[in-house]
Design an enzyme around this catalytic site. Sequence first.
Site, PDB file in Angstrom:
ATOM      1  N   CYS A  94       0.914  -1.294   0.054  1.00  0.00           N
ATOM      2  CA  CYS A  94       0.154   0.137   0.117  1.00  0.00           C
ATOM      3  C   CYS A  94       0.735   1.311   0.000  1.00  0.00           C
ATOM      4  O   CYS A  94       1.483   1.525  -0.924  1.00  0.00           O
ATOM      5  CB  CYS A  94      -1.030   0.012   1.082  1.00  0.00           C
ATOM      6  SG  CYS A  94      -2.378   1.083   0.880  1.00  0.00           S
ATOM      7  N   ARG A 128     -11.819   7.369  -3.843  1.00  0.00           N
ATOM      8  CA  ARG A 128     -10.717   6.106  -3.365  1.00  0.00           C
ATOM      9  C   ARG A 128     -11.003   4.774  -4.043  1.00  0.00           C
ATOM     10  O   ARG A 128     -12.107   4.369  -4.309  1.00  0.00           O
ATOM     11  CB  ARG A 128     -10.567   6.094  -2.149  1.00  0.00           C
ATOM     12  CG  ARG A 128      -9.962   7.240  -1.243  1.00  0.00           C
ATOM     13  CD  ARG A 128      -9.810   6.940   0.241  1.00  0.00           C
ATOM     14  NE  ARG A 128      -8.937   6.181   0.662  1.00  0.00           N
ATOM     15  CZ  ARG A 128      -7.465   6.359   0.766  1.00  0.00           C
ATOM     16  NH1 ARG A 128      -7.096   7.785   0.631  1.00  0.00           N
ATOM     17  NH2 ARG A 128      -6.666   5.397   1.237  1.00  0.00           N
ATOM     18  N   HIS A 194      -3.851  -4.922   0.729  1.00  0.00           N
ATOM     19  CA  HIS A 194      -3.157  -4.156   2.090  1.00  0.00           C
ATOM     20  C   HIS A 194      -3.127  -4.982   3.117  1.00  0.00           C
ATOM     21  O   HIS A 194      -3.939  -5.917   3.163  1.00  0.00           O
ATOM     22  CB  HIS A 194      -3.734  -2.674   2.239  1.00  0.00           C
ATOM     23  CG  HIS A 194      -5.175  -2.643   2.825  1.00  0.00           C
ATOM     24  ND1 HIS A 194      -6.025  -1.787   2.320  1.00  0.00           N
ATOM     25  CD2 HIS A 194      -5.614  -3.674   3.566  1.00  0.00           C
ATOM     26  CE1 HIS A 194      -7.200  -1.980   2.873  1.00  0.00           C
ATOM     27  NE2 HIS A 194      -7.062  -3.087   3.700  1.00  0.00           N
TER      28      HIS A 194
END
Lengths: 246, 450
Positions: A94, A128, A194
Amino acid sequence: MKFRLLSLYPDQMNIYADRGNIIFLRNRCLWRGIEFELTACGLGERFEPSGHEMLYIGGGQDRDQRTVAGDLVETKREAIGECLAGGTVMLAVCGGYQLLGESYESGSDQIGGLGLVDLKTVRGDGPRLIGPVAIETDLDGSRRMLAGFENHGGLTWLGPQAEPLGRVIAGHGNNGSDGFEGVRSGNLIGTYLHGPLLPKNAWLADHLIETGLKNAYGEDVELRPLEDGLETAAHRVALAAAISGR
Amino acid sequence: MIRTKVAAARWIGRLSRATGRGGGTTLPGRVLLKLDPDAIDKLGASLRNGSTVISATNGKTTTAAMLAAILRAAGREPVHNRAGSNMTWGVATALLEQRGDEGLFEVDEAWLPEVAERLRPKTILLANLFRDQLDRYGETEALADAWVEMAGALADSTSFVLNADDPLIADIGRHTGPSTTYFGIDDDGRAVTELQHASEAKQCRVCGEPLLYERAFVGHLGHYSCPACGLARPEPDLSATEVKLLGMDGLKATIETATGSHSLDLPLPGLYNLYNALAAIATAQAIGIPPGDSVAALSRMKAVFGRAERIRIGPSELSILLIKNPAGANEVLRTLELEEGPLTLWFALNDNIADGRDISWVWDADFELLSGHVGNVVCSGTRAAEMALRLKYAGWPEQDLTVVRDIDRSLEVVLEDGPERVFALPTYTALLELRELLADQDSATRYWQS
């Protein structure tokens, strides 16, 4: 045998339960009788490039990532470069993945990265990219699936020198448009999957351990298989969550 | 005009309950807000004595229930979204369906700025900010920024009650008006010396340098200061000392105020519930109820559903403890650590939207605390397998872990041998499923009727 893991900025780059990866690696070494040693290297600290089978860097909040970026370039770039040249395994997740590249651009703001891989990241205008992901990779020579979760505002673009980690089967990947996810270069892996991605992909954890140990102890190293019923079930459910879009 | 729209939306609510389509705790509000986006402003303005709004990552529902109990003991019956439906439509539904002179609303962290702007509350309680559902809320710091902006806009009209021990919350006090009060814990014996690894607020909100913690109580809640810029934890107006935790049975503490001290005997467990109690007592004081009265009312309080509630099923007693993020889960685990083992545990980990699709957080919670203290463990829910995996890697014996994805079936499995006590740890939507099941079995009443 000893597996020595150096964790970079565990106090700042830990936003999505990155320590799940470390817990996972640790147990899978110990259960095989491989010694496990964890060292942390934080802000302002330097480290010796020798004596690590693997480096890890996770994701952080925007403010932390900015702080870390400067420090990384200033105090750790050279040592990381030496490690990679010597075949040390590295997993960058990430925010840590974004910092591998040349730069992170957000509006007029530009953060310089490590410049270890030919990629750059630009903060997108859109929402996002959030959700479960499944990608296909041939990392260990055969076609394998990786399942995970992504949550990033930055869009990453690989340059001509860079090879993606895999192809997106479900989810967004590097930028939501070119169908690629992550990056690989020698024994370095960068990915947007992530936090605890290794618990969802035990095969990748073992691949990292084995590659790291081979680099230190020679090609004969072979990992003993473990009883992986729960690991396999968790992997399948995570893949299904991404692919069914449920 | 608002009256016709209100009537239409009320009728929808009755219809949705009559047809058994959900509890009707959100639908009427959704309909009303479609008909009139300013309905909350209008209905809120009709509450003669104004509104009190509560927000936090952890403890909203419990704290609101505590405050409601305190108000009720004082003869005040607030309009209250007691079913925990805490987005705009939940607030709108409560305003539609209940009558009263004052409002008491728990509000979702992300929705708070909008709801506060519309309601213009007399009092806002901000209790804590923890890492939670990053896929939905985003970063904790970004949420704190939004709250600071809201506090600045409301500084002239709203009293704020803030947690002195949470640096993200106390920081908001730099932007609020003069009638701001603080609460906190002042008991060295209850502190842990090290911050938990998933802690927020390691950096000073003013200058960005690392904060120094003298002690921490729950996650990053504690006594802190910034050596660089001199920022210090505000002196609390209301604090808890001499804390004694009694496991699942609750806790005792002394509540110190400017006007005297009171002995609190709380039938809810854990330091996190002590924070909830402090928040409720401090907020009650801000709206005119003396702390002594609040302490007495809380001592008679029963658990809110899913927040340390106990239910009997045949020979077994089921204690239900909601878990939804690392900080909250850690407090539950610390409470269970005080119970006599080996513990029979039932987990239900769902990844529906209301739970957060991202279940990464289970790897940030310290399940290691209970390794060596557990017996039979059943994991259920949409992500049952990863729950069990987390426990395996926390050192829980794999042979004691059973995975049964289906919640109904998994309950049968854990209750099979009639264990005396079972601790049930569901995520939010799993808690709702559990509730449905128990209601079907007639062992409990539907929460929205309580």
